[in-house]
Design an enzyme around this catalytic site. Sequence first.
Site, PDB file in Angstrom:
ATOM      1  N   GLU A  80       0.818  -1.210   0.000  1.00 52.57           N
ATOM      2  CA  GLU A  80       0.000   0.000   0.000  1.00 52.57           C
ATOM      3  C   GLU A  80       0.858   1.268   0.000  1.00 52.57           C
ATOM      4  OE1 GLU A  80      -2.961   0.414  -0.729  1.00 52.57           O
ATOM      5  OE2 GLU A  80      -3.614  -1.667  -0.709  1.00 52.57           O
ATOM      6  N   TYR A 163      -6.589   6.864   3.520  1.00 51.38           N
ATOM      7  CA  TYR A 163      -6.749   5.831   2.499  1.00 51.38           C
ATOM      8  C   TYR A 163      -5.965   4.570   2.870  1.00 51.38           C
ATOM      9  CZ  TYR A 163      -5.476   2.741  -1.091  1.00 51.38           C
ATOM     10  OH  TYR A 163      -5.220   1.569  -1.739  1.00 51.38           O
ATOM     11  N   ASP A 181      -9.517   6.105  -2.654  1.00 52.18           N
ATOM     12  CA  ASP A 181      -8.349   6.623  -3.362  1.00 52.18           C
ATOM     13  C   ASP A 181      -8.830   7.381  -4.599  1.00 52.18           C
ATOM     14  OD1 ASP A 181      -9.220   4.609  -5.020  1.00 52.18           O
ATOM     15  OD2 ASP A 181      -7.198   4.046  -5.636  1.00 52.18           O
TER      16      ASP A 181
END
Length: 390
Positions: A80, A163, A181
């Site tokens: 991520e 996010y 996102d």
Amino acid sequence: MLELTVTPDLSDSETYERKSAVGIDSDTGDAVVTMVGKAERKMKPDLAGLRRGLREWFARERRELPWRATTDPYAIWISEIMLQQTRVAAVIERYEGFLRRFPTVESLAAAGEAEVLAEWSGLGYYRRARMLHGAARMVCAERGGRVPDGFAALVELPGVGRYTAAAIASIAFGEPVAAVDGNVERVVLRLMGWGSEDAATHRAHLRQAVEMADELLDRAAPGDWNQAMMELGATVCLPRGPRCEVCPWLADCATRGEHPAVKRAAMRTVEMARAWMTRGSRRGEEVMLVERGAAETVMPGMWELPEAPTQQDGEPLLRVRHAIMQVNYRVAVYATDRAPASGCASRWVTLDEAERLPLTGLTRKVMRGMGWLASEKPQAGRSVSRIQAQ
DNA sequence: TAGCCGTGGCT
DNA sequence: TAGCCAAGGCT
């Protein structure tokens, strides 16, 4: 400036009208009417139907990605962070190598910053790597090496915003939080017909989109749902040229991709030159590199080719195009014997050493173009043109 | 809050 | 060729 905006309001009405804005063009004085949406939304979208449609689409179309083959929260965290503002294809090239080098949060915490940056070199946004490294040390020092298992604790980590915390919490731990996102924003804005070229209106729409994403969230399978939303944006609801013909939400979409957006600042072009100095030594061929100062705002502590005068006699060895943020650099690389300006740390490095240094992306690109960096394929893109062999 | 932080592939 | 912009976060 007169501006009237009719914006659908989820809480007040089951009915949506086509949004329009009326304004006065500040240059010409003409009245301007902006219509948004090819189709009018008459009814509140059928949330259950949308969920079913996207679930079925994702089951069919989901891409096999390296980080989808693991349940290790640390590995998902790494993915991520790498994926922040970075294309999936670029992350695929680096993800597994990074995990081989730093397979656990302990190994990452134990590494030096330069080692981490070297492994990150070429991915860009190097502050991500520094913050990830710092967060790994925090996790080891304060939590016994256990990655936080919920949104609230995750979002406290350096480099983990709303996010990323939502993505890790939902994917690794099944927490029902919507990960919003850029993909999800675009998908929801288009679905609902919330488009505007006005920055303030756009911000208001984004807030609505977050609420909508939360309403849509499939709480029974939040990790898959979040990934499905992002996947739809990344592969179907593209920023330009959306593939509406294969979209599971085509029938429900207010805009079919006709989506006005805030205009970005124009890029400017800057000419730049770099020096290519090599020598043979007992250790093999070496090239001169310099280290950027620790106080630089951009890429501090990273290594690059020395600067060179932009006006030189003769043809450069190589021409490279390299954009950094809003600046388009046109870079000429010249062979030279002259030492770099004093005041910066400079070093002769072998090919092997170069691969272990945190190189800037431009320097990697040039070294690739010159046939160095054996671990990478020769640069085949159009951004490098070889003028002549060394 | 808006500006800043990188890079590469696509068009 | 050169613009666009991506699984954002920080200050």
